[in-house]
Design an enzyme around this catalytic site. Sequence first.
Site, PDB file in Angstrom:
ATOM      1  N   HIS A   1      -3.650  -5.666   0.970  1.00  0.00           N
ATOM      2  CA  HIS A   1      -2.872  -5.795   2.176  1.00  0.00           C
ATOM      3  C   HIS A   1      -2.833  -7.107   2.566  1.00  0.00           C
ATOM      4  CE1 HIS A   1      -2.439  -1.533   3.961  1.00  0.00           C
ATOM      5  NE2 HIS A   1      -3.321  -1.572   3.071  1.00  0.00           N
TER       6      HIS A   1
ATOM      7  N   CYS B   1       0.896  -1.301  -0.281  1.00  0.00           N
ATOM      8  CA  CYS B   1       0.011  -0.026  -0.070  1.00  0.00           C
ATOM      9  C   CYS B   1       0.950   1.216   0.012  1.00  0.00           C
ATOM     10  CB  CYS B   1      -0.994   0.106   1.137  1.00  0.00           C
ATOM     11  SG  CYS B   1      -2.196   1.362   0.941  1.00  0.00           S
TER      12      CYS B   1
ATOM     13  N   GLU C   1      -1.069  -8.533   4.919  1.00  0.00           N
ATOM     14  CA  GLU C   1      -1.162  -8.822   6.361  1.00  0.00           C
ATOM     15  C   GLU C   1      -2.436  -8.721   7.019  1.00  0.00           C
ATOM     16  OE1 GLU C   1      -1.250  -4.294   6.159  1.00  0.00           O
ATOM     17  OE2 GLU C   1      -0.727  -6.141   4.777  1.00  0.00           O
TER      18      GLU C   1
END
Length: 225
Positions: free
Chosen positions: A202, A85, A204
Amino acid sequence: MTVAVVQFGGSNCDRDTVQALAHLGIDAQLVWHEDGLPADTTGVVLPGGFSYGDYLRAGAMAARSPVMDEVREAAAEGTPVLGICNGAQIGCESSLTPGAFTTNESARFQCEHVHLRVENADTPWTSHFEAGEVVEFPIAHGEGRYEIGDDRLEELEADDRVLFRYCDEDGAATPEANPNGSKHSVAGVLGERDSVAVLMPHPERVSLPDIGSTDGQGVLRAFGK
């Protein structure tokens, strides 16, 4: 052996990334950008957030932090480097990867789950997937539209350096499934080495079983090799 998660003023996905890596048994530590990379760094993550408040343009100021000279040197030596990002924006601004991320076609911040098609499964970041596999990651950005010259994009695609494309749940890369207007629905690309990658979604945030999907683990496992 340590994965350095580089913190800039405005980073806000740094601790999420450390926790996701720790869940996979990968040692990671937060590294303030002014302190430089630890001597035992074996991987680098440029996490999401709003470095320097996204002043000028997203990632532009963080890309000029001295630590990025170290990151570029590490990348040139084959150290795995992942920009997520805002980290993807920093990566492009630092010339770790080609192209640029700019204002969404909608001209608004977008936070939602999207489908991604794995374009190249023969990379450290995608080796746990199959080519053509559809995964679901969240996005959260206002400047996520990937732009690059047509000739340069043709080179990237010819060299299999496109990692992911936005798609629908059936894997079709349609305009409707492209959340930000990225050219050719590109969501993530490789640098000159396949050990360097940036992506706008994302991983994560979809890596911990307790909070839902674990689709993102496949990307982060690249640091465990």
